[in-house]
Design a protein around this motif. Structure first.
Motif, PDB file in Angstrom:
ATOM      1  N   LEU A  19      -2.108   0.885   7.116  1.00 56.74           N
ATOM      2  CA  LEU A  19      -2.714   0.796   6.003  1.00 56.74           C
ATOM      3  C   LEU A  19      -3.487   1.936   5.871  1.00 56.74           C
ATOM      4  O   LEU A  19      -3.706   2.485   4.742  1.00 56.74           O
ATOM      5  N   THR A  20      -4.294   2.425   6.908  1.00 57.40           N
ATOM      6  CA  THR A  20      -5.354   3.533   6.935  1.00 57.40           C
ATOM      7  C   THR A  20      -4.454   4.625   6.466  1.00 57.40           C
ATOM      8  O   THR A  20      -5.358   5.752   5.827  1.00 57.40           O
TER       9      THR A  20
ATOM     10  N   ILE B  54       0.950  -1.187   0.195  1.00 54.57           N
ATOM     11  CA  ILE B  54       0.127  -0.058  -0.120  1.00 54.57           C
ATOM     12  C   ILE B  54       0.649   1.260   0.175  1.00 54.57           C
ATOM     13  O   ILE B  54       0.601   2.275  -0.611  1.00 54.57           O
ATOM     14  N   THR B  55       2.060   1.034   0.652  1.00 52.55           N
ATOM     15  CA  THR B  55       2.832   2.465   0.860  1.00 52.55           C
ATOM     16  C   THR B  55       3.487   2.719  -0.681  1.00 52.55           C
ATOM     17  O   THR B  55       3.336   3.903  -1.184  1.00 52.55           O
TER      18      THR B  55
ATOM     19  N   GLU C  12       7.533  -4.285  -7.987  1.00 52.62           N
ATOM     20  CA  GLU C  12       7.163  -5.319  -6.974  1.00 52.62           C
ATOM     21  C   GLU C  12       8.152  -6.673  -6.904  1.00 52.62           C
ATOM     22  O   GLU C  12       7.902  -7.276  -8.265  1.00 52.62           O
ATOM     23  N   ARG C  13       8.813  -6.820  -6.021  1.00 50.41           N
ATOM     24  CA  ARG C  13       9.443  -8.172  -6.300  1.00 50.41           C
ATOM     25  C   ARG C  13       8.909  -9.524  -6.271  1.00 50.41           C
ATOM     26  O   ARG C  13       9.310 -10.423  -6.980  1.00 50.41           O
TER      27      ARG C  13
ATOM     28  N   LEU D 192      -8.831  -3.092   8.785  1.00 45.75           N
ATOM     29  CA  LEU D 192      -9.447  -2.040   9.348  1.00 45.75           C
ATOM     30  C   LEU D 192      -9.056  -0.995   8.739  1.00 45.75           C
ATOM     31  O   LEU D 192      -7.601  -0.593   8.483  1.00 45.75           O
TER      32      LEU D 192
ATOM     33  N   ALA E 281      14.384  -4.717  -7.262  1.00 45.23           N
ATOM     34  CA  ALA E 281      15.280  -4.152  -7.095  1.00 45.23           C
ATOM     35  C   ALA E 281      16.271  -5.068  -6.456  1.00 45.23           C
ATOM     36  O   ALA E 281      16.596  -4.981  -5.133  1.00 45.23           O
TER      37      ALA E 281
ATOM     38  N   THR F 193       3.359  -7.250   3.952  1.00 48.12           N
ATOM     39  CA  THR F 193       2.242  -6.948   4.827  1.00 48.12           C
ATOM     40  C   THR F 193       0.930  -6.419   4.602  1.00 48.12           C
ATOM     41  O   THR F 193      -0.132  -6.767   5.111  1.00 48.12           O
ATOM     42  N   SER F 194       0.639  -6.050   3.402  1.00 49.00           N
ATOM     43  CA  SER F 194      -0.437  -5.281   2.863  1.00 49.00           C
ATOM     44  C   SER F 194      -1.421  -6.313   2.655  1.00 49.00           C
ATOM     45  O   SER F 194      -2.589  -5.678   2.115  1.00 49.00           O
TER      46      SER F 194
ATOM     47  N   GLY G 188       4.037   3.246   9.842  1.00 52.21           N
ATOM     48  CA  GLY G 188       2.549   3.444   9.394  1.00 52.21           C
ATOM     49  C   GLY G 188       1.559   2.379   9.468  1.00 52.21           C
ATOM     50  O   GLY G 188       1.860   1.248   9.869  1.00 52.21           O
TER      51      GLY G 188
ATOM     52  N   GLU H  10      -2.745  -3.674  16.028  1.00 48.16           N
ATOM     53  CA  GLU H  10      -1.742  -2.999  16.706  1.00 48.16           C
ATOM     54  C   GLU H  10      -1.330  -3.110  18.216  1.00 48.16           C
ATOM     55  O   GLU H  10      -2.093  -3.314  18.917  1.00 48.16           O
TER      56      GLU H  10
ATOM     57  N   SER I 212      -5.640  -6.598   9.379  1.00 44.68           N
ATOM     58  CA  SER I 212      -6.902  -6.762   9.881  1.00 44.68           C
ATOM     59  C   SER I 212      -8.034  -6.311   9.285  1.00 44.68           C
ATOM     60  O   SER I 212      -9.351  -6.305   9.504  1.00 44.68           O
TER      61      SER I 212
ATOM     62  N   ARG J 187       4.296  -6.645  11.294  1.00 38.29           N
ATOM     63  CA  ARG J 187       4.442  -5.224  10.814  1.00 38.29           C
ATOM     64  C   ARG J 187       5.682  -4.564  10.879  1.00 38.29           C
ATOM     65  O   ARG J 187       6.756  -4.921  11.303  1.00 38.29           O
TER      66      ARG J 187
HETATM   67  C1  LIG Z   1      -1.244  -8.506  11.756  1.00 39.65           C
HETATM   68  C2  LIG Z   1      -1.292  -7.085  11.178  1.00 39.65           C
HETATM   69  C3  LIG Z   1      -2.448  -6.293  11.169  1.00 39.65           C
HETATM   70  C4  LIG Z   1      -2.646  -5.057  10.952  1.00 39.65           C
HETATM   71  N1  LIG Z   1      -4.056  -4.482  10.863  1.00 39.65           N
HETATM   72  C5  LIG Z   1      -3.876  -3.065  10.173  1.00 39.65           C
HETATM   73  C6  LIG Z   1      -5.165  -2.740  10.226  1.00 39.65           C
HETATM   74  O1  LIG Z   1      -6.382  -3.232  10.432  1.00 39.65           O
HETATM   75  N2  LIG Z   1      -5.395  -1.201   9.779  1.00 39.65           N
HETATM   76  C7  LIG Z   1      -4.410  -0.599   9.266  1.00 39.65           C
HETATM   77  O2  LIG Z   1      -4.503   0.735   9.182  1.00 39.65           O
HETATM   78  N3  LIG Z   1      -3.112  -1.195   9.410  1.00 39.65           N
HETATM   79  C8  LIG Z   1      -2.794  -2.455   9.737  1.00 39.65           C
HETATM   80  N4  LIG Z   1      -1.857  -2.990   9.961  1.00 39.65           N
HETATM   81  C9  LIG Z   1      -0.548  -2.268   9.169  1.00 39.65           C
HETATM   82  C10 LIG Z   1      -0.761  -2.464   7.639  1.00 39.65           C
HETATM   83  O3  LIG Z   1      -0.898  -3.367   7.171  1.00 39.65           O
HETATM   84  C11 LIG Z   1       0.946  -2.057   7.439  1.00 39.65           C
HETATM   85  O4  LIG Z   1       1.446  -0.845   8.018  1.00 39.65           O
HETATM   86  C12 LIG Z   1       1.044  -1.828   5.633  1.00 39.65           C
HETATM   87  O5  LIG Z   1       0.355  -2.761   5.189  1.00 39.65           O
HETATM   88  C13 LIG Z   1       2.332  -1.831   5.243  1.00 39.65           C
HETATM   89  O6  LIG Z   1       2.504  -1.724   3.857  1.00 39.65           O
HETATM   90  P1  LIG Z   1       3.883  -1.349   3.190  1.00 39.65           P
HETATM   91  O7  LIG Z   1       3.526  -1.253   1.765  1.00 39.65           O
HETATM   92  O8  LIG Z   1       4.758  -0.322   3.842  1.00 39.65           O
HETATM   93  O9  LIG Z   1       4.692  -2.764   3.080  1.00 39.65           O
HETATM   94  P2  LIG Z   1       4.435  -4.089   2.462  1.00 39.65           P
HETATM   95  O10 LIG Z   1       2.910  -4.490   2.269  1.00 39.65           O
HETATM   96  O11 LIG Z   1       5.151  -5.161   3.031  1.00 39.65           O
HETATM   97  O12 LIG Z   1       4.793  -3.929   1.108  1.00 39.65           O
HETATM   98  C14 LIG Z   1       6.322  -3.893   0.672  1.00 39.65           C
HETATM   99  C15 LIG Z   1       6.506  -4.514  -0.501  1.00 39.65           C
HETATM  100  O13 LIG Z   1       8.046  -4.365  -1.016  1.00 39.65           O
HETATM  101  C16 LIG Z   1       8.191  -5.604  -1.669  1.00 39.65           C
HETATM  102  N5  LIG Z   1       9.623  -5.651  -1.736  1.00 39.65           N
HETATM  103  C17 LIG Z   1      10.752  -5.822  -0.807  1.00 39.65           C
HETATM  104  N6  LIG Z   1      11.986  -6.000  -1.198  1.00 39.65           N
HETATM  105  C18 LIG Z   1      11.899  -5.491  -2.432  1.00 39.65           C
HETATM  106  C19 LIG Z   1      12.801  -5.192  -3.596  1.00 39.65           C
HETATM  107  N7  LIG Z   1      14.271  -5.297  -3.242  1.00 39.65           N
HETATM  108  N8  LIG Z   1      12.641  -5.175  -4.953  1.00 39.65           N
HETATM  109  C20 LIG Z   1      11.106  -4.884  -5.141  1.00 39.65           C
HETATM  110  N9  LIG Z   1       9.962  -5.160  -4.198  1.00 39.65           N
HETATM  111  C21 LIG Z   1      10.429  -5.374  -2.948  1.00 39.65           C
HETATM  112  C22 LIG Z   1       7.738  -6.662  -1.031  1.00 39.65           C
HETATM  113  O14 LIG Z   1       7.610  -8.066  -1.659  1.00 39.65           O
HETATM  114  C23 LIG Z   1       6.297  -6.128  -0.548  1.00 39.65           C
HETATM  115  O15 LIG Z   1       5.479  -6.489  -1.263  1.00 39.65           O
HETATM  116  C24 LIG Z   1      -1.513  -4.543  10.204  1.00 39.65           C
HETATM  117  C25 LIG Z   1      -0.422  -5.201  10.360  1.00 39.65           C
HETATM  118  C26 LIG Z   1      -0.313  -6.460  10.584  1.00 39.65           C
HETATM  119  C27 LIG Z   1       0.983  -7.420  10.534  1.00 39.65           C
END
Ligand SMILES: Cc1cc2nc3c(=O)[nH]c(=O)nc-3n(C[C@H](O)[C@H](O)[C@H](O)COP(=O)(O)OP(=O)(O)OC[C@H]3O[C@@H](n4cnc5c(N)ncnc54)[C@H](O)[C@@H]3O)c2cc1C
Length: 612
Positions: free
Chosen positions: A412-413, A25-26, A45-46, A60, A235, A53-54, A410, A594, A58, A377
Motif C-alpha cells: 500500500l505504502t 490502490i495499484t 473494477e470488477r 500502515l 474485464a 487486498t486494498s 508491492g 508482512e 494493517s 497478499r
Molecule cells: C494482511 C495484510 C496486511 C497488509 N498490511 C500492509 C500495510 O500495513 N502497509 C502496506 O503498505 N501494505 C500492506 N499490505 C499490502 C497491501 O495491502 C497490498 O500490497 C495492496 O493493497 C495491493 O493492492 P492492489 O491494488 O495491487 O490489489 P487489490 O487491492 O487486490 O486490487 C485488485 C483489484 O482488481 C480487481 N479485479 C480483479 N480482476 C479483475 C477483472 N478481471 N476486471 C476488473 N477488476 C478486476 C479486484 O476486484 C481488486 O479490487 C498488506 C496486505 C495484507 C494482505
C-alpha cells in the motif's frame, strides 16, 4: 466521482489511451499517474473499489522495520520516503503514529531493536526532496484554492486560513528520532499495559491511514484529471489487433451486458487475480498469503499509540489504535481458498487473541471482538516450491507480447512508485516527453476541523472524523445532514459515522450495496460488526438508489451473506483463546503485516516475461 451510469456511457463510447484493470490502490495509482501525464484513462473494477487486498491491510504507511533484518535497505528507504511524502500530500488521511516497544522489570529495551531503529531514523531523512515537494504542494494548493474560489460561492469556500498557512509555509511532518522513554511515558501511550507495569520502552514513529479512503481519494484525483472510473465492470478478456492489446471486453456485472472498451494500452493491476487476465505463461505466478486482523473496543484495550507485541518464536504482531478501536494483526500463511471473500480462520483469530492476552495480561475470547477481517497478499512466486521465503513482496512490472503491462506485488505504502514504474514504461514505449508529477499532487484537500460548519444534530465527535476521512469534502456530508435532519444522526450510536455518509456514498462514490457502505465507505463493518443497523442503512440507500421494498429486502439478505462470507463477526468457528502464543506450524507472521524479510517494492522492471 461521476455517477456510475455516466461512467459506463463514457467507457462504451470513447476511445482511451489507457485502460487500467483493477480498482485497488495499484490501479488507482496508475490511473492518477497516467491521467496527470496527459493520457486519457479508463479504470474498471470488477467488484467494488478496494474490495480486494486494498481494504484488508494493517493500514500502515511504513518503511517496514522488519526488512532491515534482511538488509533490504533500498526497499525500506524507498518506503520511508513514500511514507513522508504521503503525509505531505494527504495530511488529513495519513497520520504519524507513535509506536512503542515496551520493556519490563527494569530490563533495558532490546539492543538489537535499538540498532535497527537507529538505521530506520537515518534512512528516513531526505531533506532535499521534501523541500522541493513542499514548495510544489504549496503552489498546487494555492492554485486549487483559487479555482475553488472562482467556482460556486455556496460550495467552494477558499481553504481555511490555517490550512493555507500550513501549505504555504510547507510545514509538514518529519519523524523524530526514536528514543528511550520511561515506564510512565509507555503507559501514557499504552494504558492497556497498566497491569504489566512497564519500566521503559523505545518510542519510534510510522504512519497510519484508512486504506480504502486512500484508494477512493487517489481515484477522485485521477477523475479530476479526466480518468473515467466504474465499479462492477469486469474485464472479461483482452481485445487484440495484430497481436497487440487494444482494449478489453468488458462485462457490466449489474446488467450482465457486454461491451468493448477501446484503448491503445492495457494495464493489468488486479493484485492476487493478476495471473487470470490473459496467457498464463506471460504473467507472474501469484502465491497468495492470508493475513488476519481482529478489532477490540478501545474501552477494553485502550491504546493511544501502537504496541509491538511478541507472538512467540521470535515473531511479533501489532496492536494499534485505529478509528476508535484497537486493531491487532497480522498472520501470514499460504492460502489456497477462494479469493473473492477471504475470511479469518478460527485458528488465526485464536493465535492473535493468545498473543494479546499474554502480552496485556487479559482474557479476551472471540465473543469480545468488535470485528475481524482477512486479506491475501499478492506475493509473486519465485517458481521454486522449496523456496517459500523467496516469495517476493517486491513490486514487479511484466510486459506481455501483446504489450499489456501487469503491475503487481508491492505494498500500500509504495503505490505511487509502482504507478510511476508502470507509466514510465508506457511513456518510454510511446516516446513521449511526460515526466511523473504525482510527488507534487495533493491527495484531496486537508481542512481544519474548526472550520467545518456546525450542523444541528451532528455529534461533536463526528467533525474530526469527517475532516480526517474527506478533508474539504466533509462539507458535502454536512450539507446533506443540514438538508435532511435524520441524516445528521450517527449510523451506530456512539460512533462518529453519519447517515449522511450513506447518502453521499451512493451519490458521489458509486456505492451500490449495503456492503459497499458498511465495509468500504465507512468501516463500520469492521469496527462494529455485531451491532450494525443494516435496515437503517438500507432505507437511506433505497431512497438514493430507487430500490423498492422487494429490492431492499434482497439487498439486506445479500449483505447478510457477504458479512458471513467475510467472517467479520469472527464467530463462525470456535476459538481457543488459551492456546499459547506460539505460532501453529508453517505460520509466518510479521509485526508490519508482512512476511519477514521478503518484502519491498523495488524499481526493477522484470523483463523476464517480455517476448520482445
Ligand atoms: C494482511 C495484510 C496486511 C497488509 N498490511 C500492509 C500495510 O500495513 N502497509 C502496506 O503498505 N501494505 C500492506 N499490505 C499490502 C497491501 O495491502 C497490498 O500490497 C495492496 O493493497 C495491493 O493492492 P492492489 O491494488 O495491487 O490489489 P487489490 O487491492 O487486490 O486490487 C485488485 C483489484 O482488481 C480487481 N479485479 C480483479 N480482476 C479483475 C477483472 N478481471 N476486471 C476488473 N477488476 C478486476 C479486484 O476486484 C481488486 O479490487 C498488506 C496486505 C495484507 C494482505
Amino acid at each position: 466521482m461521476i455517477a456510475r451510469a455516466q461512467a459506463l456511457a463514457a467507457l462504451a463510447e470513447q476511445e482511451f489511451d489507457l485502460v487500467v484493470v483493477g480498482g485497488g490502490i495499484t490501479g488507482a495509482g496508475v490511473a492518477l499517474d497516467a491521467a496527470t501525464r496527459g493520457y486519457s484513462v479508463a479504470l474498471l473494477e470488477r467488484a467494488d473499489y478496494a474490495s480486494g487486498t486494498s481494504s484488508r491491510s494493517s493500514k500502515l504507511v511504513h518503511g517496514g522495520l522488519r526488512y532491515l533484518q534482511n538488509f533490504d535497505l533500498a526497499l525500506v528507504r524507498e518506503a520511508l520516503l513514500e511514507r513522508q511524502l504521503m503525509v505531505a500530500l494527504a495530511p488529513h488521511l495519513v497520520h504519524p503514529l507513535p509506536l512503542v516497544v515496551p520493556a519490563f522489570d527494569g530490563v533495558r529495551p532490546d539492543r538489537l531493536m535499538g540498532v535497527g531503529l537507529n538505521l530506520y531514523d537515518a534512512m528516513s531523512l531526505d531533506r532535499e526532496r521534501l523541500r522541493a515537494g513542499r514548495a510544489a504542494i504549496g503552489r498546487s494548493r494555492r492554485g486549487r484554492s483559487e479555482r475553488a474560489q472562482s467556482a460556486s460561492a455556496a460550495e467552494a469556500e477558499p481553504l481555511s486560513a490555517p490550512a493555507q498557512a500550513k501549505s504555504e509555509t510547507g510545514e509538514s511532518w518529519s519523524p523524530e528520532r526514536h528514543r528511550t522513554i520511561s515506564g510512565e511515558e509507555v503507559l501514557e501511550l499504552l494504558p492497556a499495559l497498566a497491569a504489566r507495569e512497564p519500566t521503559s520502552g523505545y518510542l519510534f514513529y510510522d504512519c497510519q491511514t484508512d486504506d480504502v479512503r486512500l484508494v477512493l481519494t487517489v481515484l477522485g484525483e485521477a477523475e479530476r484529471f479526466g480518468a473515467v472510473c466504474a465499479n462492477r465492470v469486469e474485464a472479461a478478456g483482452l481485445l487484440e489487433r495484430e497481436g497487440r492489446a487494444r482494449g478489453v471486453r468488458a462485462r457490466d456485472r449489474e446488467s450482465g451486458e457486454e461491451f468493448e472498451i477501446a484503448a491503445a494500452n492495457v494495464v493489468n493491476a488486479t493484485g492476487v487475480w493478476a495471473d487470470g487476465l490473459s496467457e498464463e505463461s506471460e504473467l507472474p505466478r501469484i502465491r497468495p498469503s492470508r493475513g488476519t486482523h481482529i478489532l477490540l473496543r478501545h474501552e477494553d484495550l485502550p491504546l493511544i499509540g501502537g504496541a509491538i507485541v511478541p507472538a512467540g518464536e521470535g515473531r511479533s504482531i501489532f496492536a494499534l489504535p485505529w478509528l476508535g478501536r484497537t486493531l491487532v494483526g497480522t498472520t501470514d500463511l499460504d492460502y489456497e481458498g477462494e479469493l473473492d471473500h477471504v475470511s479469518p480462520s478460527g485458528e488465526d483469530v485464536g493465535y492473535l487473541l493468545s498473543a494479546v492476552n499474554e502480552f496485556f495480561d487479559t482474557a479476551f475470547g472471540a465473543r469480545d471482538l468488535a470485528g475481524a477481517y482477512a486479506g491475501v497478499r499478492p506475493l509473486i512466486s519465485s517458481g521454486d516450491p522449496k523456496k517459500s521465503v523467496d516469495i517476493s513482496r517486491k513490486a514487479e512490472l511484466y510486459e506481455a507480447s501483446s504489450g499489456m503491462l501487469t503491475i503487481t506485488g508491492g505494498k500500500l505504502t509504495t503505490w505511487r512508485r509502482m504507478a510511476k514504474m508502470t507509466v514510465d514504461r508506457l511513456v518510454e514505449r510511446d516516446a513521449r516527453e511526460a515526466p511523473c508529477h504525482t510527488h507534487e499532487i495533493p491527495l484531496g484537500q486537508a481542512i481544519v476541523v474548526e472550520d467545518l460548519p456546525r450542523v444541528e444534530g451532528v455529534p461533536e465527535l463526528s467533525y474530526a472524523a469527517l475532516a480526517g476521512r474527506y478533508g474539504y469534502a466533509a462539507r458535502e456530508v454536512l450539507a446533506l445532514a443540514a438538508e435532511r435532519g435524520e441524516l445528521a444522526q450517527p449510523i451506530v450510536p456512539g460512533l462518529p459515522d453519519l447517515l449522511a455518509e450513506v447518502a453521499l456514498a451512493a451519490r458521489r462514490e458509486q456505492a451500490r450495496s449495503i456492503g459497499d457502505v458498511l465495509l468500504r465507505r465507512t468501516r463500520l463493518g469492521l469496527l462494529a460488526a455485531r451491532e450494525l443497523p443494516v435496515e437503517r442503512v438500507a432505507d437511506v440507500l433505497a431512497r438514493e438508489l430507487h430500490w423498492d421494498a422487494e429490492r431492499t429486502a434482497r439487498e439486506i439478505a445479500l449483505f447478510a451473506q457477504e458479512a458471513d462470507a467475510e467472517g467479520i463477526r469472527a464467530d463462525a468457528e470456535p476459538v481457543d483463546a488459551k492456546a499459547g502464543a506460539s505460532s501453529p506450524d508453517g505460520r509466518r507472521v510479521g509485526a508490519d503485516g508482512e512476511r519477514a524479510g521478503s518484502d519491498g517494492a523495488g524499481d526493477a522492471v522484470s523483463r523476464e516475461a517480455r517476448s520482445a
